[in-house]
Design a protein around this motif. Sequence first.
Motif, PDB file in Angstrom:
ATOM      1  N   ILE A   7    -103.157 -26.268 -62.314  1.00  0.00           N
ATOM      2  CA  ILE A   7    -101.870 -26.067 -62.085  1.00  0.00           C
ATOM      3  C   ILE A   7    -101.196 -27.412 -61.957  1.00  0.00           C
ATOM      4  CG2 ILE A   7    -100.197 -25.429 -60.094  1.00  0.00           C
ATOM      5  CD1 ILE A   7    -102.429 -23.397 -58.996  1.00  0.00           C
ATOM      6  N   LEU A   8     -99.987 -27.432 -62.845  1.00  0.00           N
ATOM      7  CA  LEU A   8     -99.424 -28.587 -62.951  1.00  0.00           C
ATOM      8  C   LEU A   8     -98.041 -28.731 -62.048  1.00  0.00           C
ATOM      9  CD1 LEU A   8     -99.847 -29.769 -66.792  1.00  0.00           C
ATOM     10  CD2 LEU A   8    -101.228 -30.137 -64.674  1.00  0.00           C
ATOM     11  N   GLY A   9     -97.234 -27.457 -61.870  1.00  0.00           N
ATOM     12  CA  GLY A   9     -96.228 -27.268 -60.903  1.00  0.00           C
ATOM     13  C   GLY A   9     -94.941 -27.809 -61.632  1.00  0.00           C
ATOM     14  N   ASP A  10     -94.684 -27.139 -62.997  1.00  0.00           N
ATOM     15  CA  ASP A  10     -93.278 -27.116 -63.358  1.00  0.00           C
ATOM     16  C   ASP A  10     -92.477 -26.092 -62.710  1.00  0.00           C
ATOM     17  OD1 ASP A  10     -93.318 -24.334 -65.467  1.00  0.00           O
ATOM     18  OD2 ASP A  10     -95.009 -25.180 -65.014  1.00  0.00           O
ATOM     19  N   LEU A  11     -91.211 -26.653 -62.654  1.00  0.00           N
ATOM     20  CA  LEU A  11     -90.100 -25.624 -61.961  1.00  0.00           C
ATOM     21  C   LEU A  11     -89.118 -25.548 -62.798  1.00  0.00           C
ATOM     22  CD1 LEU A  11     -89.060 -24.601 -59.217  1.00  0.00           C
ATOM     23  CD2 LEU A  11     -87.803 -26.641 -58.825  1.00  0.00           C
ATOM     24  N   VAL A  12     -89.030 -24.303 -63.628  1.00  0.00           N
ATOM     25  CA  VAL A  12     -88.252 -23.783 -64.641  1.00  0.00           C
ATOM     26  C   VAL A  12     -87.709 -22.569 -64.453  1.00  0.00           C
ATOM     27  CG1 VAL A  12     -89.434 -25.660 -66.458  1.00  0.00           C
ATOM     28  CG2 VAL A  12     -90.140 -23.213 -66.311  1.00  0.00           C
ATOM     29  N   PRO A  13     -86.642 -22.176 -65.109  1.00  0.00           N
ATOM     30  CA  PRO A  13     -86.278 -20.623 -64.951  1.00  0.00           C
ATOM     31  C   PRO A  13     -87.018 -19.660 -65.610  1.00  0.00           C
ATOM     32  CG  PRO A  13     -84.578 -22.255 -65.787  1.00  0.00           C
ATOM     33  CD  PRO A  13     -85.903 -22.807 -65.870  1.00  0.00           C
ATOM     34  N   ASP A  14     -87.193 -18.533 -64.805  1.00  0.00           N
ATOM     35  CA  ASP A  14     -87.616 -17.405 -65.245  1.00  0.00           C
ATOM     36  C   ASP A  14     -86.992 -17.015 -66.732  1.00  0.00           C
ATOM     37  OD1 ASP A  14     -88.144 -14.623 -66.247  1.00  0.00           O
ATOM     38  OD2 ASP A  14     -88.875 -14.207 -64.315  1.00  0.00           O
ATOM     39  N   PRO A  15     -87.418 -16.952 -67.999  1.00  0.00           N
ATOM     40  CA  PRO A  15     -86.685 -17.059 -69.127  1.00  0.00           C
ATOM     41  C   PRO A  15     -85.965 -15.477 -69.149  1.00  0.00           C
ATOM     42  CG  PRO A  15     -89.026 -16.832 -69.632  1.00  0.00           C
ATOM     43  CD  PRO A  15     -88.854 -17.119 -68.301  1.00  0.00           C
ATOM     44  N   HIS A  16     -86.571 -14.453 -68.366  1.00  0.00           N
ATOM     45  CA  HIS A  16     -85.771 -12.850 -68.336  1.00  0.00           C
ATOM     46  C   HIS A  16     -84.632 -12.985 -67.345  1.00  0.00           C
ATOM     47  CE1 HIS A  16     -88.876 -11.442 -71.109  1.00  0.00           C
ATOM     48  NE2 HIS A  16     -89.905 -12.023 -70.210  1.00  0.00           N
ATOM     49  N   THR A  17     -84.996 -13.492 -66.117  1.00  0.00           N
ATOM     50  CA  THR A  17     -83.880 -13.480 -65.152  1.00  0.00           C
ATOM     51  C   THR A  17     -82.914 -14.692 -64.849  1.00  0.00           C
ATOM     52  OG1 THR A  17     -85.566 -14.183 -63.307  1.00  0.00           O
ATOM     53  CG2 THR A  17     -85.717 -12.098 -63.916  1.00  0.00           C
ATOM     54  N   GLY A  18     -83.467 -15.803 -65.403  1.00  0.00           N
ATOM     55  CA  GLY A  18     -82.689 -17.077 -65.122  1.00  0.00           C
ATOM     56  C   GLY A  18     -82.876 -17.769 -63.856  1.00  0.00           C
ATOM     57  N   ARG A  19     -83.823 -16.795 -62.955  1.00  0.00           N
ATOM     58  CA  ARG A  19     -84.129 -17.358 -61.495  1.00  0.00           C
ATOM     59  C   ARG A  19     -85.085 -18.621 -61.686  1.00  0.00           C
ATOM     60  NH1 ARG A  19     -87.740 -17.147 -57.390  1.00  0.00           N
ATOM     61  NH2 ARG A  19     -86.677 -16.955 -55.194  1.00  0.00           N
ATOM     62  N   VAL A  20     -84.618 -19.527 -60.688  1.00  0.00           N
ATOM     63  CA  VAL A  20     -85.482 -20.681 -60.519  1.00  0.00           C
ATOM     64  C   VAL A  20     -86.145 -20.615 -59.033  1.00  0.00           C
ATOM     65  CG1 VAL A  20     -85.656 -23.218 -60.476  1.00  0.00           C
ATOM     66  CG2 VAL A  20     -84.200 -22.056 -62.013  1.00  0.00           C
ATOM     67  N   ALA A  21     -87.205 -20.560 -58.911  1.00  0.00           N
ATOM     68  CA  ALA A  21     -87.991 -20.543 -57.496  1.00  0.00           C
ATOM     69  C   ALA A  21     -87.567 -21.803 -56.810  1.00  0.00           C
ATOM     70  CB  ALA A  21     -89.550 -20.258 -57.434  1.00  0.00           C
ATOM     71  N   SER A  22     -87.716 -21.749 -55.259  1.00  0.00           N
ATOM     72  CA  SER A  22     -87.297 -23.044 -54.540  1.00  0.00           C
ATOM     73  C   SER A  22     -88.413 -23.824 -54.713  1.00  0.00           C
ATOM     74  CB  SER A  22     -86.902 -22.602 -53.171  1.00  0.00           C
ATOM     75  OG  SER A  22     -88.050 -21.953 -52.543  1.00  0.00           O
ATOM     76  N   GLN A  23     -88.246 -25.035 -54.415  1.00  0.00           N
ATOM     77  CA  GLN A  23     -89.415 -25.845 -54.224  1.00  0.00           C
ATOM     78  C   GLN A  23     -90.495 -25.482 -53.236  1.00  0.00           C
ATOM     79  OE1 GLN A  23     -88.373 -30.109 -54.117  1.00  0.00           O
ATOM     80  NE2 GLN A  23     -87.417 -29.934 -55.940  1.00  0.00           N
ATOM     81  N   ALA A  24     -90.163 -24.913 -52.086  1.00  0.00           N
ATOM     82  CA  ALA A  24     -91.068 -24.526 -51.059  1.00  0.00           C
ATOM     83  C   ALA A  24     -91.959 -23.262 -51.572  1.00  0.00           C
ATOM     84  CB  ALA A  24     -90.295 -24.045 -49.942  1.00  0.00           C
ATOM     85  N   GLU A  25     -91.204 -22.291 -52.244  1.00  0.00           N
ATOM     86  CA  GLU A  25     -91.849 -21.256 -53.087  1.00  0.00           C
ATOM     87  C   GLU A  25     -92.851 -21.739 -53.756  1.00  0.00           C
ATOM     88  OE1 GLU A  25     -88.624 -17.641 -53.047  1.00  0.00           O
ATOM     89  OE2 GLU A  25     -88.336 -19.318 -54.509  1.00  0.00           O
TER      90      GLU A  25
END
Length: 353
Positions: A7-25
């Motif tokens: 696991i490297l931990g990228d924080l990028v949008p879901d390409p289908h919904t555009g949602r970005v998870a929170s850093q805590a999530e």
Amino acid sequence: MRLGLMILGDLVPDPHTGRVASQAERHRAFVELAVLAEEVGLDSVWLGEHHFCDYILSSPAIVLAAIAERTSRIRLGTSVALLPNLDPVRVAEDYATLDLLSGGRVELAVGRGIVPRVYEGFGQDPEDARTLQEERLELLLRLWTEQEVDWEGTTRAPIRDLRVEPHPAQRPHPPVWLGGGSSKASAELAGRLGLGLLLPSVLAPPEAFLAQVEHYREHFRPAPGGPPAPTVGACSHVHVGPDAASARARWEPYHMGYLDWLGDVVRWGGGTPRPAPYEAMLAGPSICGGPTEVADRLAAMRDTVGLDVHLAMFDHGGMPTDLVGETIARYADEVAPLMAHDVPHVTSPPGKL
């Protein structure tokens, strides 16, 4: 061949919904996916370390400590800890503490990283990366194997009669890997120090590293705390579906979106190859398909390089955590058993860590 999770931990949008998870999530997901990996029988979980970008996993020792408290068996690795950017004295203390808390489950892979601005952020010159790694790696090993250390080099203040506490549970120290192999110099360093060699194989096919792996094996010398024989690991982006067609269709927006984003992070400098189109990636370093196809790809990779450990990176590109978990479970339930029935063919005896 041991099968682990990376696991490297990228924080990028879901390409289908555009949602970005929170850093805590995202940080909670790192822990939950590792717990799942143990539940389904994977050997190990390995966390990356990055700084100053949208790879938000910057403190692998802390996250691995959280994982250690939720698990009892799975090995806890780094992929990789950025030793050139860290104080080796503190690294020795932190990972010894983690080893104690986890009951002796730590495996420490260190490397130089791929993002030049990390060095600038820590007030370092990227041109000094190789010297920083070599000096700090040798110092780290001495801090773990000698009772008191006297040391002088060019990358930190001298040390006099220094005793590091606490001692790790694994003696003289946890298994140490060098994340490298893109050059013969790094492969030779891993061999000379008697370390495992973890290849940066997510963006290049296994055969790209054959010369370096052979160079590593030629220069390998056993050392206290290390494997008795050359030990090679590799990592791949992996996705498993019920069949090849559905797996490839589902994975494409996540995987290629991630690779496009990665280009902005590293700017494809320092000799890092720009990713090829999707079909070329699937024919090369990226592994995607139904269970049998994925098992065959892993077996071919193992036989080509002589692998002892393979790390699969499922979680990237904004893929929802439940879909990542589904893929990990299918990998463990349907791919791993196929691998267990294969007879490894390696060019040198694998070392047991």
